[in-house]
Structures are given as C-alpha cells and as structure tokens.
Motif scaffolding. Structure first.
Motif, PDB file in Angstrom:
ATOM      1  N   VAL A   1      -8.923  -7.670   7.134  1.00 11.39           N
ATOM      2  CA  VAL A   1      -8.921  -7.347   5.697  1.00 11.39           C
ATOM      3  C   VAL A   1      -8.894  -5.824   5.523  1.00 11.39           C
ATOM      4  CG1 VAL A   1     -10.092  -7.747   3.490  1.00 11.39           C
ATOM      5  CG2 VAL A   1     -10.426  -9.379   5.365  1.00 11.39           C
ATOM      6  N   PRO A   2      -7.711  -5.236   5.405  1.00 13.39           N
ATOM      7  CA  PRO A   2      -7.661  -3.778   5.203  1.00 13.39           C
ATOM      8  C   PRO A   2      -8.229  -3.404   3.828  1.00 13.39           C
ATOM      9  CG  PRO A   2      -5.491  -4.684   5.770  1.00 13.39           C
ATOM     10  CD  PRO A   2      -6.384  -5.838   5.469  1.00 13.39           C
ATOM     11  N   ALA A   3      -8.664  -2.161   3.701  1.00  9.92           N
ATOM     12  CA  ALA A   3      -9.153  -1.707   2.389  1.00  9.92           C
ATOM     13  C   ALA A   3      -8.020  -1.816   1.360  1.00  9.92           C
ATOM     14  CB  ALA A   3      -9.619  -0.261   2.507  1.00  9.92           C
ATOM     15  N   THR A   4      -8.369  -2.227   0.151  1.00 10.04           N
ATOM     16  CA  THR A   4      -7.368  -2.340  -0.928  1.00 10.04           C
ATOM     17  C   THR A   4      -6.889  -0.941  -1.327  1.00 10.04           C
ATOM     18  OG1 THR A   4      -8.637  -4.217  -1.720  1.00 10.04           O
ATOM     19  CG2 THR A   4      -6.995  -3.323  -3.231  1.00 10.04           C
ATOM     20  N   THR A   5      -5.582  -0.820  -1.580  1.00 14.10           N
ATOM     21  CA  THR A   5      -5.043   0.489  -1.996  1.00 14.10           C
ATOM     22  C   THR A   5      -4.493   0.402  -3.422  1.00 14.10           C
ATOM     23  OG1 THR A   5      -2.820  -0.033  -1.227  1.00 14.10           O
ATOM     24  CG2 THR A   5      -4.298   0.973   0.379  1.00 14.10           C
ATOM     25  N   ASP A   6      -4.225   1.567  -4.001  1.00 15.18           N
ATOM     26  CA  ASP A   6      -3.610   1.571  -5.335  1.00 15.18           C
ATOM     27  C   ASP A   6      -2.235   0.911  -5.294  1.00 15.18           C
ATOM     28  OD1 ASP A   6      -5.735   2.653  -6.605  1.00 15.18           O
ATOM     29  OD2 ASP A   6      -5.048   4.731  -6.357  1.00 15.18           O
ATOM     30  N   ASP A   7      -1.545   1.039  -4.164  1.00 15.28           N
ATOM     31  CA  ASP A   7      -0.240   0.379  -4.018  1.00 15.28           C
ATOM     32  C   ASP A   7      -0.391  -1.133  -4.143  1.00 15.28           C
ATOM     33  OD1 ASP A   7       1.081   2.676  -3.687  1.00 15.28           O
ATOM     34  OD2 ASP A   7       1.388   2.491  -1.512  1.00 15.28           O
ATOM     35  N   ASP A   8      -1.484  -1.670  -3.583  1.00 11.74           N
ATOM     36  CA  ASP A   8      -1.718  -3.121  -3.674  1.00 11.74           C
ATOM     37  C   ASP A   8      -1.909  -3.531  -5.131  1.00 11.74           C
ATOM     38  OD1 ASP A   8      -1.698  -3.352  -0.866  1.00 11.74           O
ATOM     39  OD2 ASP A   8      -3.850  -2.919  -0.751  1.00 11.74           O
ATOM     40  N   ARG A   9      -2.666  -2.728  -5.866  1.00 16.76           N
ATOM     41  CA  ARG A   9      -2.899  -3.050  -7.290  1.00 16.76           C
ATOM     42  C   ARG A   9      -1.584  -2.997  -8.055  1.00 16.76           C
ATOM     43  NH1 ARG A   9      -7.159   0.344  -5.903  1.00 16.76           N
ATOM     44  NH2 ARG A   9      -9.168  -0.670  -5.968  1.00 16.76           N
ATOM     45  N   GLN A  10      -0.829  -1.964  -7.768  1.00 13.76           N
ATOM     46  CA  GLN A  10       0.439  -1.763  -8.469  1.00 13.76           C
ATOM     47  C   GLN A  10       1.435  -2.878  -8.145  1.00 13.76           C
ATOM     48  OE1 GLN A  10       1.737   2.189  -7.773  1.00 13.76           O
ATOM     49  NE2 GLN A  10       3.572   1.930  -9.041  1.00 13.76           N
ATOM     50  N   HIS A  11       1.454  -3.281  -6.885  1.00 14.07           N
ATOM     51  CA  HIS A  11       2.349  -4.341  -6.440  1.00 14.07           C
ATOM     52  C   HIS A  11       2.055  -5.631  -7.225  1.00 14.07           C
ATOM     53  CE1 HIS A  11       4.582  -6.862  -3.576  1.00 14.07           C
ATOM     54  NE2 HIS A  11       3.527  -7.669  -3.560  1.00 14.07           N
ATOM     55  N   LEU A  12       0.781  -5.958  -7.343  1.00 12.73           N
ATOM     56  CA  LEU A  12       0.378  -7.180  -8.056  1.00 12.73           C
ATOM     57  C   LEU A  12       0.759  -7.089  -9.519  1.00 12.73           C
ATOM     58  CD1 LEU A  12      -1.221  -9.727  -7.251  1.00 12.73           C
ATOM     59  CD2 LEU A  12      -3.301  -8.571  -8.013  1.00 12.73           C
TER      60      LEU A  12
ATOM     61  N   THR B   1      -5.617   2.882  11.100  1.00 13.83           N
ATOM     62  CA  THR B   1      -6.399   3.154  12.315  1.00 13.83           C
ATOM     63  C   THR B   1      -7.668   3.933  11.926  1.00 13.83           C
ATOM     64  OG1 THR B   1      -4.891   5.037  12.643  1.00 13.83           O
ATOM     65  CG2 THR B   1      -4.505   3.078  13.982  1.00 13.83           C
ATOM     66  N   TRP B   2      -7.557   4.794  10.943  1.00 12.57           N
ATOM     67  CA  TRP B   2      -8.710   5.588  10.499  1.00 12.57           C
ATOM     68  C   TRP B   2      -9.844   4.686   9.987  1.00 12.57           C
ATOM     69  CZ3 TRP B   2     -10.887   5.968   5.597  1.00 12.57           C
ATOM     70  CH2 TRP B   2     -11.883   6.945   5.473  1.00 12.57           C
ATOM     71  N   GLN B   3      -9.466   3.600   9.297  1.00 10.67           N
ATOM     72  CA  GLN B   3     -10.499   2.702   8.760  1.00 10.67           C
ATOM     73  C   GLN B   3     -11.304   2.064   9.909  1.00 10.67           C
ATOM     74  OE1 GLN B   3      -9.153  -0.598   6.213  1.00 10.67           O
ATOM     75  NE2 GLN B   3     -11.202  -1.474   6.227  1.00 10.67           N
TER      76      GLN B   3
END
Ligand code: CS2
Length: 493
Positions: A232-243, A369-371
């Motif tokens: 489960v990667p951290a949610t990004t603004d791109d994910d919100r925008q995509h939805l 990878t940073w997460q």
C-alpha cells in the motif's frame, strides 16, 4: 465524463456504476473494533476484511479509528462520512467504496474520549497499526524502552496518555474496575512474533503502572499473532486527481493498493471476534512460519530495494525491479533467505518467491523506495539481521545480506552518490548524525560507528569478525564502485 461527485453517505447511490459500495445499513453499525493508527495500510487491509464481514450481515463490527499523532485522517475523511475509495491497481483497476470506518478520534485533542470509547462493552477487539517505532522498544532485545520520553510521560499522566500502551493500559484498568470483559489486542504491524512481542511490551508497561495490572495483563489479555500483507504506497495528489478526472469522484483520501492481500491470524481471542475467516483471512494455531517467511522474503527484499535501489537512483520499487542488477540481486537474496525459514506446511516457496517478484514489478503502483527506507533501525533486525544471523550460525555465505546492511549504512550518511542530501527519517537519526560526524566516506569508520548501535545489532553481531568484515567490504565496494555496480557483482554467484 460524468459530473464530479463529492464522496459522502448522501451521494453513495449516485456514484458511477463501476464502483462497488457498502450494501449494509451503516447507521445500524455497532462499534466492535477500535483501531489505533488509521493509516493507509489499515484502510486497505483490515478495514476491507471487516467491510466484507459487515456486508455478510453481522453489523457488530463497525470500526472507530484513532489517530495518535495528528488530525489529518479525521480532517480528510469526516466531511465524507468516513467513506473512502479503495483503488486496486495492476494491469487493470478496480474501485470500491469502503464503509466499515464509523468515526476517527484524534487522541491528542481529547485523550479521555478515546479511553471512553475503548471502554464501551461492545468493543471486543483493539487493533493496531502504529508502525514499528510505535512500540517504543529495542528491536534487538524486544524490551520496552523504559527511558523513552513518551513512555515516561504516559506513566506520569495515565489519564492523558500519548502512546498505544498508555491508552490500552488505561482502558484495561477501567474495564476491569467496571467489570467489563477484556478485549483482545491485535497487532497488525510487521514486528517479529508481533502478538507475543506486543504482549510482552504491554505486560511490562502495565507492570510499571502497578504490579497488579502487570499480572492481569500477563494472564488475562490476549494478543494473537498475525501476518498482514498488502502493498500500500502512500496516497499522492496524482491518485486523488486520477480518481476525480477518470471516475468523477472527489475523495480527499483514497487508498491505492495492489490486488493481492493476505491475513493469517492466530485463533486465540478472549471473546467474540469478527468472522474474518469468512471474509478472506486464514485462522491458524501458529502464525510464526507465515510471519517469518513474509518478513524475511517480502519485507527483507523491500528494504534491499529501498536502500540499494534509492542509492542507484531508482524512485520506485517497480523501477528498481526494471534494473537487471537489482532484480537479480533480490532474487539471490531470497534464495539465501529460504534456508533460514521454518516454512509453513504445503507452501511452495519457489512459487512464493516468484509471486513476490511479480508483485514488486507492478508498475501501476508508485511505491517509493524512500517510503520503505524510512525507520530502517526498526526494520533491519527482523528483516535482514535475523536471516543473516542464521546463515552465520550455519556457516553459509552472508555477502548479500551484508550488502543490504552496508546499503542502509550508506543511506543513513544522509548524502547520496551524487552528493545530494537524503531526507533520512528514523527515530535514531540523531544518534546516526552524532556518530557519523566527520566520518566522510571512510567505510571502516562508518561500520565501526554504526555497529555500536546495540538497539539494532545487539551484542553478538558487532563481535563477529565475519560479519564486521563482510559489511566493511560491502560498504567499501559501494563507495568505490557505486551501489549499482556493487549490487551487480552479487546479483548472481
Ligand atoms: C514495506 C511494507 O514500508 C515498508 O517497510 O516493506 O509496508 C510492505 O509494503 C508491507 O508489509 C506489505 O505487506
């Protein structure tokens, strides 16, 4: 494109047809579970299994979440009635609105309200995903860190605690006084023997509150072991925008995850429990073989990809897996790990390994990878040092595991291979910085300074010449060849 809809209870029936949604009456839910740490992992895992239980008609298991640190989750989800979208991504994408979360309490705003909720007689399970550092323990010995500022605070302020232990102990004490049956405490973090580790820590904390409470927790409170798995990667603004753009849904905190999910739970609850087994989970009498397989194979490889992949310039796990050197290395690391496992019966470990490689290659997930690199001091002992110790004891080669340790050391120096700063996040960061001050790129000095961290390495590893030598050689190679070349040399041998 359909007009945009703000996700909320009132808008549920107006959502696009491709979205699965709660089919039960959310207003009739009782609260059966209090969950500490309502991050993305919980919302993509336990909350989904619980949503399945509720959909089967058993409405006793609504979840009240609690954030122990900040109000972000509550602020995002309250305006949408705690509904959120689960977006499962691989070659295709599925969307589902999850309804099991009833409320989120922000503990620092009102600690008494959380203790009161934990004391509701309907609450039979208190579960946790507070990450490794939320256990305030010494990963090498699994002992409670009794000098920790938050633990000392909670012992001094039992009615306004900060830690999971402080809240759980306060609730156990009050329930006992009121004659309410104890709840089961369910650890859903990636700790080794997570339930018994939690039980030991909670018993010790309770003992410090009073010997009587210590004895009660030791004897009466159950903490089953669990193995939890879903990437489960951290949610990004791109994910919100995509939805929003693709499906017309405005959701302030959707969760993006892989389709795969697994939950193995020790069937040892004090009272009632949700029928998670009918919702996809597996109940067993001994979780240990599943847990060490997952921690060492999946999480160990993840940490390898995180440190060595980050240093080699890869932003995500899927990108690192596209690099043949890293993919070959991780495959070899798993081969080295297999002989250290006491495998569950009927497991085809080769098939498990190739399924992990496929999951890591899922390019639809942006898993940074940073997460994964975060909090390495809390992760390395069970993921990498555990199997490494067993290989040492068996007289087997430890080069690949040692390279991961060296990769972590190189990473926590805080400067990458192009001289840019690395945003290192770790509860022991100050210790690293003090120790590494002035060490420059001197591999032997760095290894010496960091191996002194007994909370990570214990007493045995620093005293082992083979280990010290292997890590020093690996770190020297990282400095002289660059991490990608150092990895490539060990990708296959
Ligand atoms: C990861 C885990 O961030 C990390 O440390 O290794 O969160 C991993 O994605 C999960 O344990 C998968 O089940």
């Amino acid at each position: 494109m359909s007009p945009r809809l703000r996700l909320s209870a009132a808008n549920l029936s107006a959502l696009p047809a491709n979205l699965a949604r709660p089919v039960y009456d959310r207003s009739a839910l009782r609260t059966g579970i209090v969950h500490l740490g309502v991050g993305s992992f919980h919302r993509a895992h336990q909350a989904v299994y619980t949503d399945n239980v509720l959909a089967s008609g058993d409405l006793r298991w609504g979840i009240v979440g609690a954030s122990l640190r900040n109000s972000d989750a509550r602020d995002a989800l309250k305006p949408q009635d705690y509904l959120y979208t689960l977006n499962l991504r691989a070659e295709t994408e599925t969307l589902r609105v999850i309804g099991s979360l009833q409320d989120i309490l922000v503990a620092p705003e009102n600690p008494a309200a959380l203790i009161e909720t934990l004391c509701q007689p309907s609450v039979a399970v208190v579960s946790l995903t507070v990450t490794e550092k939320g256990y305030h323990y010494d990963p090498a010995t699994r002992a409670l860190n009794e000098d920790d500022a938050d633990i000392l605070h909670d012992l001094a302020h039992p009615h306004a605690p900060r830690t999971a232990f402080g809240f759980i102990a306060a609730a156990i004490l009050r329930r006992r006084r009121l004659g309410i049956t104890p709840f089961t405490v369910l650890c859903c973090d990636n700790l080794p023997a997570n339930g018994s580790t939690l039980h030991g820590l909670l018993s010790r904390y309770a003992q410090l509150v009073s010997p009587d409470l210590g004895g009660f927790v030791r004897n009466e409170i159950r903490c089953p072991d669990t193995m939890v798995d879903r990437i489960v990667p951290a949610t990004t603004d791109d994910d919100r925008q995509h939805l929003s753009e693709t499906d017309g849904i405005d959701d302030r905190w959707p969760v993006v995850a892989e389709p795969f999910t697994q939950w193995v739970i020790e069937d040892r609850f004090s009272g009632a429990r949700p029928a998670w087994d009918e919702a996809g989970a597996t109940f067993v009498s001994d979780v240990a073989p599943f847990e060490s397989m997952k921690l060492r194979m999946l999480n160990g490889s993840h940490s390898a990809l995180a440190y060595l992949g980050y240093l080699a310039g890869h932003d995500t796990v899927a990108e690192a897996m596209d690099d043949d050197a890293l993919a070959g290395f991780v495959e070899g690391l798993m081969t080295d790990t297999i002989p250290t496992l006491d495998l569950p019966s009927n497991i085809d470990v080769e098939a498990y390994r190739s399924s992990l490689l496929t999951r890591f290659r899922n390019g639809a997930l942006h898993h940074r990878t940073w997460q994964i690199a975060m909090d390495g001091s809390q992760k390395l002992p069970q993921r990498i040092l555990g199997p490494l110790r067993e290989r040492l004891a068996k007289g087997l080669l430890i080069e690949r595991h040692a390279l991961v340790v060296a990769g972590w050391m190189r990473y926590v120096t805080g400067i990458d291979e192009r001289g840019r700063p690395i945003d290192v996040r770790d509860p022991l960061l100050n210790s690293f910085q003090e120790r590494l001050h002035g060490a420059g790129g001197n591999a032997v000095r760095i290894v010496g300074d960091l191996l002194d961290l007994k909370a990570i390495f214990g007493d045995d590893l620093p005293a082992d010449q083979r280990f010290r030598q292997a890590v020093s050689d690996a770190l020297s190679n990282i400095y002289s060849l660059g991490s990608r070349q150092a990895v490539d040399r060990l990708a296959r041998f």
